[in-house]
Motif scaffolding. Sequence first.
Motif, PDB file in Angstrom:
ATOM      1  N   GLU A  73       0.833  -1.187   0.000  1.00 52.89           N
ATOM      2  CA  GLU A  73       0.000   0.000   0.000  1.00 52.89           C
ATOM      3  C   GLU A  73       0.879   1.253   0.000  1.00 52.89           C
ATOM      4  O   GLU A  73       2.077   1.193   0.321  1.00 52.89           O
ATOM      5  CB  GLU A  73      -0.923   0.002   1.223  1.00 52.89           C
ATOM      6  CG  GLU A  73      -1.940  -1.141   1.230  1.00 52.89           C
ATOM      7  CD  GLU A  73      -2.856  -1.103   0.026  1.00 52.89           C
ATOM      8  OE1 GLU A  73      -3.296   0.015  -0.352  1.00 52.89           O
ATOM      9  OE2 GLU A  73      -3.138  -2.174  -0.551  1.00 52.89           O
ATOM     10  N   PRO A  74       0.311   2.423  -0.355  1.00 53.15           N
ATOM     11  CA  PRO A  74       1.103   3.661  -0.336  1.00 53.15           C
ATOM     12  C   PRO A  74       1.731   3.908   1.037  1.00 53.15           C
ATOM     13  O   PRO A  74       1.142   3.590   2.068  1.00 53.15           O
ATOM     14  CB  PRO A  74       0.065   4.740  -0.666  1.00 53.15           C
ATOM     15  CG  PRO A  74      -0.993   4.019  -1.446  1.00 53.15           C
ATOM     16  CD  PRO A  74      -1.060   2.653  -0.846  1.00 53.15           C
ATOM     17  N   ARG A  93       4.281  -2.196 -11.374  1.00 51.27           N
ATOM     18  CA  ARG A  93       3.490  -0.970 -11.289  1.00 51.27           C
ATOM     19  C   ARG A  93       3.896  -0.192 -10.044  1.00 51.27           C
ATOM     20  O   ARG A  93       4.066  -0.776  -8.975  1.00 51.27           O
ATOM     21  CB  ARG A  93       2.004  -1.317 -11.204  1.00 51.27           C
ATOM     22  CG  ARG A  93       1.053  -0.135 -11.277  1.00 51.27           C
ATOM     23  CD  ARG A  93      -0.393  -0.593 -11.184  1.00 51.27           C
ATOM     24  NE  ARG A  93      -0.788  -1.421 -12.330  1.00 51.27           N
ATOM     25  CZ  ARG A  93      -1.064  -2.714 -12.236  1.00 51.27           C
ATOM     26  NH1 ARG A  93      -0.968  -3.341 -11.059  1.00 51.27           N
ATOM     27  NH2 ARG A  93      -1.415  -3.400 -13.310  1.00 51.27           N
ATOM     28  N   GLY A  94       4.086   1.127 -10.169  1.00 47.36           N
ATOM     29  CA  GLY A  94       4.392   1.959  -9.026  1.00 47.36           C
ATOM     30  C   GLY A  94       5.839   2.403  -8.972  1.00 47.36           C
ATOM     31  O   GLY A  94       6.607   2.228  -9.934  1.00 47.36           O
ATOM     32  N   SER A 113       8.345   1.760 -12.667  1.00 42.76           N
ATOM     33  CA  SER A 113       7.712   0.693 -13.442  1.00 42.76           C
ATOM     34  C   SER A 113       8.619   0.221 -14.569  1.00 42.76           C
ATOM     35  O   SER A 113       9.157   1.029 -15.334  1.00 42.76           O
ATOM     36  CB  SER A 113       6.387   1.205 -14.015  1.00 42.76           C
ATOM     37  OG  SER A 113       5.743   0.205 -14.771  1.00 42.76           O
ATOM     38  N   ASN A 129       7.467   1.744  -0.546  1.00 44.27           N
ATOM     39  CA  ASN A 129       6.591   2.255  -1.595  1.00 44.27           C
ATOM     40  C   ASN A 129       6.601   3.777  -1.493  1.00 44.27           C
ATOM     41  O   ASN A 129       6.095   4.356  -0.541  1.00 44.27           O
ATOM     42  CB  ASN A 129       5.165   1.725  -1.409  1.00 44.27           C
ATOM     43  CG  ASN A 129       4.220   2.217  -2.500  1.00 44.27           C
ATOM     44  OD1 ASN A 129       4.598   2.997  -3.366  1.00 44.27           O
ATOM     45  ND2 ASN A 129       2.978   1.764  -2.456  1.00 44.27           N
ATOM     46  N   ALA A 131       5.517   5.960  -4.037  1.00 44.16           N
ATOM     47  CA  ALA A 131       4.528   6.637  -4.882  1.00 44.16           C
ATOM     48  C   ALA A 131       3.378   7.154  -4.030  1.00 44.16           C
ATOM     49  O   ALA A 131       2.855   6.438  -3.171  1.00 44.16           O
ATOM     50  CB  ALA A 131       4.007   5.691  -5.951  1.00 44.16           C
ATOM     51  N   ASP A 132       2.985   8.395  -4.250  1.00 40.14           N
ATOM     52  CA  ASP A 132       1.926   9.016  -3.473  1.00 40.14           C
ATOM     53  C   ASP A 132       0.570   8.484  -3.926  1.00 40.14           C
ATOM     54  O   ASP A 132       0.150   8.705  -5.058  1.00 40.14           O
ATOM     55  CB  ASP A 132       1.992  10.535  -3.649  1.00 40.14           C
ATOM     56  CG  ASP A 132       0.994  11.260  -2.751  1.00 40.14           C
ATOM     57  OD1 ASP A 132       0.542  10.654  -1.764  1.00 40.14           O
ATOM     58  OD2 ASP A 132       0.672  12.420  -3.056  1.00 40.14           O
ATOM     59  N   GLY A 133      -0.096   7.761  -3.041  1.00 41.89           N
ATOM     60  CA  GLY A 133      -1.437   7.278  -3.332  1.00 41.89           C
ATOM     61  C   GLY A 133      -1.518   6.138  -4.326  1.00 41.89           C
ATOM     62  O   GLY A 133      -2.596   5.828  -4.827  1.00 41.89           O
ATOM     63  N   GLN A 134      -0.402   5.489  -4.635  1.00 36.99           N
ATOM     64  CA  GLN A 134      -0.406   4.404  -5.621  1.00 36.99           C
ATOM     65  C   GLN A 134       0.129   3.115  -5.025  1.00 36.99           C
ATOM     66  O   GLN A 134       1.141   3.105  -4.329  1.00 36.99           O
ATOM     67  CB  GLN A 134       0.436   4.787  -6.840  1.00 36.99           C
ATOM     68  CG  GLN A 134       0.395   3.739  -7.958  1.00 36.99           C
ATOM     69  CD  GLN A 134       1.193   4.162  -9.183  1.00 36.99           C
ATOM     70  OE1 GLN A 134       1.794   5.223  -9.196  1.00 36.99           O
ATOM     71  NE2 GLN A 134       1.195   3.323 -10.210  1.00 36.99           N
ATOM     72  N   GLN A 135      -0.546   2.029  -5.306  1.00 37.92           N
ATOM     73  CA  GLN A 135      -0.109   0.717  -4.849  1.00 37.92           C
ATOM     74  C   GLN A 135       1.135   0.283  -5.606  1.00 37.92           C
ATOM     75  O   GLN A 135       1.306   0.592  -6.780  1.00 37.92           O
ATOM     76  CB  GLN A 135      -1.238  -0.300  -5.075  1.00 37.92           C
ATOM     77  CG  GLN A 135      -0.941  -1.701  -4.602  1.00 37.92           C
ATOM     78  CD  GLN A 135      -2.151  -2.612  -4.745  1.00 37.92           C
ATOM     79  OE1 GLN A 135      -3.075  -2.593  -3.957  1.00 37.92           O
ATOM     80  NE2 GLN A 135      -2.147  -3.420  -5.796  1.00 37.92           N
TER      81      GLN A 135
END
Length: 477
Positions: A73-74, A93-94, A113, A129, A131-135
């Motif tokens: 999770e973010p 992804r991410g 990615s 992780n 990335a802001d708000g990204q899985q």
Amino acid sequence: MGRITSALLLLAVAVCYAVAVASGEGEKREERFVLRDVKRVVKTDAGEMKVVGGSKGWISEWPNIHVGFVTMEPNSLFIPQYLDSDMILFIRRGEARIGSIYKDELIERRLKSGDVYRIPAGSTFYLVNTADGQQLDVICGIEKSDSIGWGTFQSFFIGGGSYPTSVLAGFESSTLSTALNVSESQVSRILTRQSSGPIISLSNSNSNLDSHQSRVWTQFLEMRHHERVQCLKSMAMHSEEEETDKEEEPIMRSFRKLLNSVFGKELSGNDVGRSSKKPHSYNLFNKKPDFENDYGSSVALDQSDYSPLRHSGVGLYLVNLNAGSMMAPHLNPRATEYGIVLRGSGTIQIVFPNGTLATNAQVSEGDVFWIPRYFPFCQIASGSGPFEFFGFTTSARGNRPQFLVGSNSVLQSMRGPAFAAAFGVSEERLKKIVNAQSESIILPPGSASAEKVKNKRVSDTTGSFDDEMVMGFEGIY
């Protein structure tokens, strides 16, 4: 009459049994090559890790690569650990930041990615992780070490408490107290507070205890790189200081001393990026396709492209097939292959050495399949859309697949009197059959291919469409 009825009944039972066995055998065949044994090895509120394995022992060269899927999770952290296995990360992804130890030095890299990154067995690492708000979705190729006989692979957690348990907790508290130069109560506090699991959230939205744990990790991770390095270098120099009203300060000091005892005192960030031999990533999405035509593309990554693979003995590949297209029948002379369907659906056909069909499996997004070394196989995209799959091979050298069909195939290279005699057809007939497919490696859908053959026949004219030639096609295919 009774005997006849009994005989017919026995015959019916035998037929039903044969059908059932054949059906069961078909299911077993698919299970051999489409790996369904998924095990969740980590599950927390902040993420999970699943590993795909299969039944061992069916073939002597059973895969020593296992496929892992990590979802985070973010603003989460996969806490420091090391494995008994080499691991190749592929960021599907991410975005992420990975920190790992290389020759007693903390090396950090930002990954996006398509990036590939290798973590050697025994090297301590952590993953964030960013990335802001990204899985964050990561696919891992885990090459099992022969040094330890248990299970698929084994994690040794450096960070931890009640869950997961840090490997340091196995030592006597007096031993750790002496090693860290802190009191036993300090040791007890730092090795019992963590209870959120191997993947933890770095936000402050959890309970007070978890929030405190997160702040400790966040303080460390939010430092600039040189500050983290200096922190690690100076950890052992800090003697136990006086307690203050802020609870996290003595905890942080102990945590720093703990990290130093694991990473050592020789950590240095002064020459970060100076040596090309330090761990680095490679973006698979940015690599020019090794092959591309109107029907799809393929790209392979080996040790000549990404030198860290030289130490793992693992290669990677990415294939995109347009709707209905086919990766021509071929075999891998050097490696066993594992594939993960990233997008779409298709069919995997694999052939046994005796020329019989081993599997004709339908696969879709998320499925994992494997192809033994030397076994002929092909992949066919469904007619509904593109078919994209990524995977690992058990060789870091160029695989050099041998294609059995197509304009660059073994049929083309070896055609001649001897080869024609092996098929029991004339050399002229074999030549016509082999030349009918003008494409190579990635072939067009059946209807498009048939249309090309038709047009070619018309252009070649002189009406050689006799029954003998048609029968020749049926005989070969």
